[in-house]
Design an enzyme around this catalytic site. Structure first.
Site, PDB file in Angstrom:
ATOM      1  N   VAL A  19       0.871  -1.180   0.000  1.00  0.00           N
ATOM      2  CA  VAL A  19       0.000   0.000   0.000  1.00  0.00           C
ATOM      3  C   VAL A  19       0.903   1.224   0.000  1.00  0.00           C
ATOM      4  O   VAL A  19       1.809   1.334   0.839  1.00  0.00           O
ATOM      5  CB  VAL A  19      -0.904   0.021   1.259  1.00  0.00           C
ATOM      6  N   ASN A  96       3.323   7.647   3.044  1.00  0.00           N
ATOM      7  CA  ASN A  96       4.145   8.689   2.407  1.00  0.00           C
ATOM      8  C   ASN A  96       3.399   9.991   2.142  1.00  0.00           C
ATOM      9  O   ASN A  96       4.017  11.050   2.041  1.00  0.00           O
ATOM     10  CB  ASN A  96       4.681   8.112   1.081  1.00  0.00           C
ATOM     11  N   TYR A 161       4.718  22.691   9.012  1.00  0.00           N
ATOM     12  CA  TYR A 161       5.228  21.512   8.290  1.00  0.00           C
ATOM     13  C   TYR A 161       6.423  20.909   9.013  1.00  0.00           C
ATOM     14  O   TYR A 161       6.459  19.693   9.258  1.00  0.00           O
ATOM     15  CB  TYR A 161       5.619  21.881   6.857  1.00  0.00           C
ATOM     16  N   LYS A 165       6.816  17.113  10.729  1.00  0.00           N
ATOM     17  CA  LYS A 165       7.818  16.092  10.393  1.00  0.00           C
ATOM     18  C   LYS A 165       8.669  15.732  11.612  1.00  0.00           C
ATOM     19  O   LYS A 165       9.172  14.610  11.704  1.00  0.00           O
ATOM     20  CB  LYS A 165       8.673  16.564   9.214  1.00  0.00           C
TER      21      LYS A 165
HETATM   22  N1  NAP Z   1       9.900  17.138  -1.788  1.00  0.00           N
HETATM   23  C1  NAP Z   1      10.632  17.330  -0.705  1.00  0.00           C
HETATM   24  O1  NAP Z   1      11.543  18.188  -0.688  1.00  0.00           O
HETATM   25  C2  NAP Z   1      10.404  16.477   0.526  1.00  0.00           C
HETATM   26  C3  NAP Z   1      11.410  16.417   1.486  1.00  0.00           C
HETATM   27  C4  NAP Z   1      11.213  15.660   2.628  1.00  0.00           C
HETATM   28  C5  NAP Z   1      10.054  14.939   2.791  1.00  0.00           C
HETATM   29  N2  NAP Z   1       9.088  15.007   1.850  1.00  0.00           N
HETATM   30  C6  NAP Z   1       7.854  14.241   2.078  1.00  0.00           C
HETATM   31  O2  NAP Z   1       7.676  13.325   1.021  1.00  0.00           O
HETATM   32  C7  NAP Z   1       6.300  12.973   0.930  1.00  0.00           C
HETATM   33  C8  NAP Z   1       5.878  13.027  -0.526  1.00  0.00           C
HETATM   34  O3  NAP Z   1       5.976  14.361  -0.993  1.00  0.00           O
HETATM   35  P1  NAP Z   1       6.550  14.709  -2.436  1.00  0.00           P
HETATM   36  O4  NAP Z   1       7.758  15.543  -2.248  1.00  0.00           O
HETATM   37  O5  NAP Z   1       6.638  13.499  -3.272  1.00  0.00           O
HETATM   38  O6  NAP Z   1       5.410  15.714  -2.953  1.00  0.00           O
HETATM   39  P2  NAP Z   1       4.271  15.575  -4.072  1.00  0.00           P
HETATM   40  O7  NAP Z   1       4.867  15.262  -5.390  1.00  0.00           O
HETATM   41  O8  NAP Z   1       3.459  16.803  -3.908  1.00  0.00           O
HETATM   42  O9  NAP Z   1       3.441  14.289  -3.608  1.00  0.00           O
HETATM   43  C9  NAP Z   1       2.574  14.332  -2.497  1.00  0.00           C
HETATM   44  C10 NAP Z   1       1.640  13.147  -2.597  1.00  0.00           C
HETATM   45  O10 NAP Z   1       0.857  13.105  -1.392  1.00  0.00           O
HETATM   46  C11 NAP Z   1      -0.527  13.127  -1.762  1.00  0.00           C
HETATM   47  N3  NAP Z   1      -1.308  13.806  -0.739  1.00  0.00           N
HETATM   48  C12 NAP Z   1      -1.048  14.984  -0.119  1.00  0.00           C
HETATM   49  N4  NAP Z   1      -2.021  15.275   0.740  1.00  0.00           N
HETATM   50  C13 NAP Z   1      -2.922  14.269   0.674  1.00  0.00           C
HETATM   51  C14 NAP Z   1      -4.146  13.984   1.330  1.00  0.00           C
HETATM   52  N5  NAP Z   1      -4.664  14.814   2.244  1.00  0.00           N
HETATM   53  N6  NAP Z   1      -4.805  12.853   1.006  1.00  0.00           N
HETATM   54  C15 NAP Z   1      -4.319  12.017   0.073  1.00  0.00           C
HETATM   55  N7  NAP Z   1      -3.153  12.213  -0.582  1.00  0.00           N
HETATM   56  C16 NAP Z   1      -2.470  13.339  -0.272  1.00  0.00           C
HETATM   57  C17 NAP Z   1      -0.577  13.854  -3.095  1.00  0.00           C
HETATM   58  O11 NAP Z   1      -1.760  13.495  -3.778  1.00  0.00           O
HETATM   59  P3  NAP Z   1      -2.840  14.605  -4.253  1.00  0.00           P
HETATM   60  O12 NAP Z   1      -2.113  15.493  -5.230  1.00  0.00           O
HETATM   61  O13 NAP Z   1      -3.916  13.794  -4.831  1.00  0.00           O
HETATM   62  O14 NAP Z   1      -3.243  15.354  -3.002  1.00  0.00           O
HETATM   63  C18 NAP Z   1       0.661  13.281  -3.776  1.00  0.00           C
HETATM   64  O15 NAP Z   1       0.394  12.014  -4.292  1.00  0.00           O
HETATM   65  C19 NAP Z   1       5.553  13.944   1.840  1.00  0.00           C
HETATM   66  O16 NAP Z   1       5.245  13.301   3.064  1.00  0.00           O
HETATM   67  C20 NAP Z   1       6.567  15.056   2.071  1.00  0.00           C
HETATM   68  O17 NAP Z   1       6.354  15.716   3.288  1.00  0.00           O
HETATM   69  C21 NAP Z   1       9.236  15.749   0.718  1.00  0.00           C
END
Ligand code: NAP
Length: 278
Positions: A19, A96, A161, A165
């Site tokens: 999942v 995630n 945010y 985290k």
């Molecule tokens: N990018 C970075 O620099 C970074 C660094 C450290 C950690 N992270 C973490 O990595 C994870 C993934 O983020 P990403 O960077 O890959 O960003 P992303 O491309 O924006 O992906 C985020 C994903 O989470 C989904 N999502 C967000 N809110 C949601 C909700 N309420 N219900 C269902 N789905 C939800 C989005 O789907 P929808 O568009 O359908 O909402 C999308 O599939 C997050 O937990 C983020 O905090 C990111």
């Protein structure tokens, strides 16, 4: 595309089921791709209809993929996803889904700030409790939680945010300790700035960190996937981020918050997240 190592994550009795939340884009999509490349069946979830496109792409790897469109900030949304996993035991959970929000806290729209907390903390922990109980009862399973090196750093202009985290990083280590010897492993993936939709969505594109060079989501996902399969407790992706997280442990929190503010402060006036407050 970076392919992931081929790892048998099943218990030998059935095809492995994974999942992955937040699988429509970014790190979550790449984690789902790692699973598909290893022949794992998938239930993928996200809030928007784009999750169905992602599922269709993943089916090209000859695995079964179900897509669930649900707001995982809500108990009802998490319940919907959980129900969709009930037909088969879940071997791997990638918790995630998450998002950020830039700008000064007092100027943020509170509903958006709350959605960060509800997604990153409430929805994530509720889903882990539901699926984690089943794993513990079966004595088998692996959980990967996407935290962040932001959890090491109180972050001005990203206060909610970064706080969310810090919660997730801490929670992951604690749950791992509780599940020691249960047959269920918990791994915390802590990426640094990664090239995804994250910064646009958080209204942080026009900040120092938003404009900086970032890591590839495929590399980050592969690092996390491999750590989960090894059963590691935590993994910081990338050597630069390892240095940042090590130094952050030595620097006073107040200094970290101010330093973070220099890279997260909006460069061009009022960010979109601000709505007039009456
Ligand atoms: N990018 C970075 O620099 C970074 C660094 C450290 C950690 N992270 C973490 O990595 C994870 C993934 O983020 P990403 O960077 O890959 O960003 P992303 O491309 O924006 O992906 C985020 C994903 O989470 C989904 N999502 C967000 N809110 C949601 C909700 N309420 N219900 C269902 N789905 C939800 C989005 O789907 P929808 O568009 O359908 O909402 C999308 O599939 C997050 O937990 C983020 O905090 C990111």
């Amino acid at each position: 595309m970076v392919s992931c190592m081929n790892t048998n994550g099943s218990n030998g009795k059935h095809r492995t089921l994974a999942v992955v939340t937040g699988a429509s884009s970014g790190i979550g999509y790449e984690l789902a791709l790692c699973c598909a490349q290893n022949g794992f069946d998938l239930v993928v979830a996200a809030d928007q209809p784009a999750i169905h496109d992602a599922a269709e792409t993943l089916r090209a790897y000859d695995v079964a993929v179900d897509a669930v469109e649900a707001d995982l900030a809500t108990i009802a949304g998490v319940d919907r996803l959980y129900l969709a996993t009930r037909e088969r035991p879940v071997d791997l959970l990638f918790a995630n889904a998450g998002h950020g929000l830039g700008g000064a806290f007092l100027d943020q729209d509170f509903a958006r700030a709350q959605h960060v907390i509800d997604t990153n903390i409430t929805g994530t922990t509720y889903l882990i409790q539901r699926i984690g109980r089943d794993m513990r009862d079966r004595g088998h399973g692996r959980i990967l939680i996407t935290g962040s090196i932001a959890g090491y750093t109180p972050g001005a202009y990203s206060a909610v945010y970064n706080g969310s985290k810090a919660f997730i990083d801490s929670f992951s280590f604690a749950l791992r300790a509780e599940l020691k010897d249960s047959g269920v492993t918990v791994t915390c993936l802590m990426p640094g700035a990664t090239e995804t939709d994250f910064f646009n969505r958080a209204d942080m594109a026009d900040t120092g960190i938003g404009r900086s060079q970032k890591d590839s989501p495929a590399d980050v996902a592969r690092t996390g996937f491999e750590a989960m399969m090894r059963g590691d407790g935590d993994i910081v992706s990338g050597w630069k981020n390892k240095v940042i997280s090590t130094v952050a442990n030595l620097v006073p929190a107040g200094v970290l918050a101010e330093q973070y503010g220099k890279i997260a402060e909006p460069a061009s006036g009022i960010p979109k997240s601000i709505k007039p407050q009456i």
